[in-house]
Motif scaffolding. Structure first.
Motif, mmCIF file in Angstrom:
data_model
loop_
_atom_site.group_PDB
_atom_site.id
_atom_site.type_symbol
_atom_site.label_atom_id
_atom_site.label_comp_id
_atom_site.label_asym_id
_atom_site.label_seq_id
_atom_site.Cartn_x
_atom_site.Cartn_y
_atom_site.Cartn_z
ATOM 1 N N VAL A 4 0.819 -1.178 0.186
ATOM 2 C CA VAL A 4 -0.031 -0.043 -0.150
ATOM 3 C C VAL A 4 1.012 0.985 -0.011
ATOM 4 C CG1 VAL A 4 -1.775 1.330 1.371
ATOM 5 C CG2 VAL A 4 -1.950 -1.200 1.125
ATOM 6 N N ARG A 5 0.753 1.973 -0.972
ATOM 7 C CA ARG A 5 1.710 3.282 -1.077
ATOM 8 C C ARG A 5 0.784 4.440 -1.335
ATOM 9 N NH1 ARG A 5 6.217 1.889 -5.474
ATOM 10 N NH2 ARG A 5 4.381 1.985 -7.027
ATOM 11 N N PHE A 6 1.402 5.570 -0.986
ATOM 12 C CA PHE A 6 0.865 6.863 -1.483
ATOM 13 C C PHE A 6 1.709 7.667 -2.593
ATOM 14 C CE2 PHE A 6 2.829 9.551 1.689
ATOM 15 C CZ PHE A 6 2.912 8.864 2.710
ATOM 16 N N HIS A 7 1.058 8.178 -3.745
ATOM 17 C CA HIS A 7 1.970 8.922 -4.382
ATOM 18 C C HIS A 7 1.988 10.213 -4.351
ATOM 19 C CE1 HIS A 7 2.553 5.080 -7.285
ATOM 20 N NE2 HIS A 7 1.590 4.775 -6.639
ATOM 21 N N SER A 8 0.614 10.606 -3.589
ATOM 22 C CA SER A 8 0.553 12.189 -3.471
ATOM 23 C C SER A 8 0.112 12.233 -1.983
ATOM 24 C CB SER A 8 -0.261 12.754 -4.451
ATOM 25 O OG SER A 8 -1.567 12.151 -4.219
ATOM 26 N N HIS A 9 0.171 13.421 -1.253
ATOM 27 C CA HIS A 9 -0.327 13.421 0.136
ATOM 28 C C HIS A 9 -1.728 14.136 -0.018
ATOM 29 C CE1 HIS A 9 3.587 13.148 1.787
ATOM 30 N NE2 HIS A 9 4.006 14.486 1.030
ATOM 31 N N GLY A 10 -2.366 13.509 1.065
ATOM 32 C CA GLY A 10 -3.986 13.825 1.117
ATOM 33 C C GLY A 10 -4.671 13.115 2.085
ATOM 34 N N GLY A 11 -5.688 12.672 2.030
ATOM 35 C CA GLY A 11 -6.858 11.961 2.848
ATOM 36 C C GLY A 11 -6.478 10.509 2.614
ATOM 37 N N ARG A 16 -3.025 3.537 -1.989
ATOM 38 C CA ARG A 16 -3.202 2.689 -3.117
ATOM 39 C C ARG A 16 -2.614 1.278 -2.738
ATOM 40 N NH1 ARG A 16 -1.012 5.479 -8.414
ATOM 41 N NH2 ARG A 16 -1.772 7.216 -8.340
ATOM 42 N N TYR A 17 -3.361 -0.025 -3.031
ATOM 43 C CA TYR A 17 -3.132 -1.027 -2.939
ATOM 44 C C TYR A 17 -2.556 -1.660 -4.319
ATOM 45 C CZ TYR A 17 -3.261 -6.118 -1.824
ATOM 46 O OH TYR A 17 -3.027 -7.447 -1.573
ATOM 47 N N GLU A 18 -1.218 -1.861 -4.552
ATOM 48 C CA GLU A 18 -0.789 -2.331 -5.750
ATOM 49 C C GLU A 18 0.611 -3.005 -5.824
ATOM 50 O OE1 GLU A 18 0.129 1.983 -6.959
ATOM 51 O OE2 GLU A 18 1.644 2.045 -5.627
ATOM 52 N N GLU A 19 0.796 -3.485 -7.252
ATOM 53 C CA GLU A 19 1.894 -4.520 -7.132
ATOM 54 C C GLU A 19 3.274 -3.660 -7.304
ATOM 55 O OE1 GLU A 19 1.029 -7.792 -9.577
ATOM 56 O OE2 GLU A 19 3.222 -8.373 -9.767
ATOM 57 N N ILE A 55 9.053 13.650 1.955
ATOM 58 C CA ILE A 55 8.891 12.513 1.974
ATOM 59 C C ILE A 55 9.036 11.973 0.259
ATOM 60 C CG2 ILE A 55 7.281 10.426 2.423
ATOM 61 C CD1 ILE A 55 6.404 12.220 4.750
ATOM 62 N N PRO A 56 10.133 11.253 0.104
ATOM 63 C CA PRO A 56 10.033 10.779 -1.310
ATOM 64 C C PRO A 56 8.899 9.831 -1.579
ATOM 65 C CG PRO A 56 12.241 10.317 0.015
ATOM 66 C CD PRO A 56 11.140 10.640 1.017
ATOM 67 N N LEU A 57 8.236 10.149 -2.758
ATOM 68 C CA LEU A 57 7.002 9.612 -3.191
ATOM 69 C C LEU A 57 7.367 8.750 -4.489
ATOM 70 C CD1 LEU A 57 4.445 12.371 -2.810
ATOM 71 C CD2 LEU A 57 4.996 10.542 -1.384
ATOM 72 N N PRO A 58 6.710 7.727 -4.540
ATOM 73 C CA PRO A 58 5.740 7.117 -3.779
ATOM 74 C C PRO A 58 6.305 6.307 -2.379
ATOM 75 C CG PRO A 58 5.881 5.549 -5.477
ATOM 76 C CD PRO A 58 6.819 6.747 -5.840
ATOM 77 N N HIS A 59 5.312 6.186 -1.349
ATOM 78 C CA HIS A 59 6.001 5.893 -0.055
ATOM 79 C C HIS A 59 5.051 4.673 0.547
ATOM 80 C CE1 HIS A 59 7.893 6.234 3.661
ATOM 81 N NE2 HIS A 59 6.905 6.187 4.175
ATOM 82 N N VAL A 60 5.956 3.849 1.285
ATOM 83 C CA VAL A 60 5.187 2.621 1.988
ATOM 84 C C VAL A 60 5.480 3.169 3.413
ATOM 85 C CG1 VAL A 60 5.140 0.165 2.419
ATOM 86 C CG2 VAL A 60 5.653 0.976 0.247
ATOM 87 N N SER A 61 4.080 3.315 4.260
ATOM 88 C CA SER A 61 4.337 3.573 5.705
ATOM 89 C C SER A 61 4.351 2.282 6.524
ATOM 90 C CB SER A 61 2.896 4.425 6.352
ATOM 91 O OG SER A 61 3.042 5.615 5.629
ATOM 92 N N GLY A 62 4.389 2.407 7.736
ATOM 93 C CA GLY A 62 4.334 1.236 8.617
ATOM 94 C C GLY A 62 5.578 1.103 9.462
ATOM 95 N N SER A 63 5.611 1.151 10.664
ATOM 96 C CA SER A 63 6.619 1.248 11.691
ATOM 97 C C SER A 63 6.735 -0.008 12.494
ATOM 98 C CB SER A 63 6.521 2.583 12.791
ATOM 99 O OG SER A 63 6.485 3.719 11.676
#
Ligand SMILES: [Zn+2]
Length: 342
Positions: A4-11, A16-19, A55-63
């Motif tokens: 799951v990544r985000f390519h831009s900031h927002g809600g 996006r769940y993607e390969e 934050i370099p995009l796209p980014h994967v969160s999760g600590s």
């Protein structure tokens, strides 16, 4: 792999769940198959975008990650080993790192934040020293719910605020990740614990975790309640992470010699301190950020022995990470929200 990544900031809708390509571990790093990943407020901040932080995009969160070792360049790490991950990443060579204060390293980073892709994915890479082996009885969801908040609360209470047996401790927002961890750690170390929450159901759960007295923060003034519980004295330690909304009450709830320790500012970063009260009452205002690798291992021993138990609010499949973040943003949770990645 899927991530799951985000390519831009927002809600939450920007997730996006993607390969995506599998991470490629460098020398000294380990590839881990993620089985569970817990959410933190940090995930929300970076998804929304932060002033002064790129934050370099796209980014994967999760600590907060638990899973199994896939491959490692280190000879003594066996594929298939069940692990949870230290969320703090540091250089390992500077004076702070070598003095055991790795969370003061100038290069300190958090897994899943900024430059390190995290655990909203089927695979993640980390330095070998970030692995913590799991005993057989600990499941991946529990393990993922443990590291960041228990490490943070441990560092706040024991290292920064020097908690002593018999201290009286106020924990704000019992249902938050840091709140549920701080109640348990303080109670286990012999403190008398007061906890706040915004519903009767949450207050009941706070008591079950070890809070001696509870305060409904919508129905009761926190300072008045604390004064009543302590015969007008106030508390020795306040565990603050709410920020602007509670800051002045947190300062006023302190006894003489009291320590206010903060690790967050969810409702805003501005807070005033009356300097007359600060010196006359000999107060300490302490900042705290994450904790050291050694502290996580100390706390983990109590977790593995069943003396500390992360509370899981709900689990969501990885593909539904946006819904999981909406739940965290809604503040209805009690404990950790976990993504199931298996
Ligand atoms: Zn360092």
């Amino acid at each position: 792999m899927n991530a799951v990544r985000f390519h831009s900031h927002g809600g939450p809708e920007v997730l996006r769940y993607e390969e995506v390509a599998d991470p490629v571990p460098a020398s000294g790093e380990v590839l881990v198959r993620v089985r569970a990943c817990a959410l933190n407020h940090l995930d929300l901040w970076e998804r929304r975008g932060l002033p002064r932080v790129t934050i370099p995009l796209p980014h994967v969160s999760g600590s907060d990650v638990a899973g199994e070792v896939v491959s490692s360049s280190a000879a003594n790490v066996i594929p298939g080993t069940r692990v949870m991950l230290q969320p703090g990443i540091s250089c390992g060579r500077c004076a702070a790192c070598l003095s055991g204060r790795d969370n003061e390293c100038p290069q300190y980073e958090v897994l899943g934040y900024r430059t390190h892709d995290g655990g909203y994915a089927e695979r993640v890479k980390v330095p070998v020293e970030n692995l913590v082996s799991l005993p057989a009885g600990i499941d991946f969801r529990q393990a993922a719910a443990f590291p960041l908040t228990f490490l943070t609360a441990w560092h706040m209470l024991l290292t920064r605020a020097h908690l002593q047996r018999g201290d009286e401790v106020l924990v704000l927002a019992a249902g938050s990740g840091v709140g549920q961890a701080a109640i348990q750690i303080a109670a286990l170390h012999g403190a008398r614990v007061f906890a706040t929450a915004g519903s009767d159901q949450k207050l009941e759960r706070a008591r079950a975790l070890g809070a001696n007295e509870v305060i409904h923060h919508y129905k009761e003034d926190i300072v008045e309640a604390i004064k009543r519980f302590t015969d007008g004295r106030g508390v020795d330690i306040v565990i603050e992470h709410v920020g602007e909304a509670t800051w002045s009450k947190s300062v006023r709830a302190l006894a003489r010699g009291g320590r206010l320790v903060t690790c967050g500012a969810t409702t805003g970063g501005k807070g005033a301190v009356d300097l007359t009260a600060l010196f006359a009452k000999q107060l300490s205002v302490l900042g705290s950020y994450m904790g050291t690798k050694g502290e996580l291992l100390q706390a983990a021993r109590l977790f593995f022995a069943g003396q500390l138990q992360p509370v899981i609010d709900r689990t969501f499949p990885l593909a539904d990470a946006a819904d999981a973040q909406r739940r965290l943003e809604g503040s209805g949770q009690f404990g950790k929200i976990v993504l199931d990645v298996s």
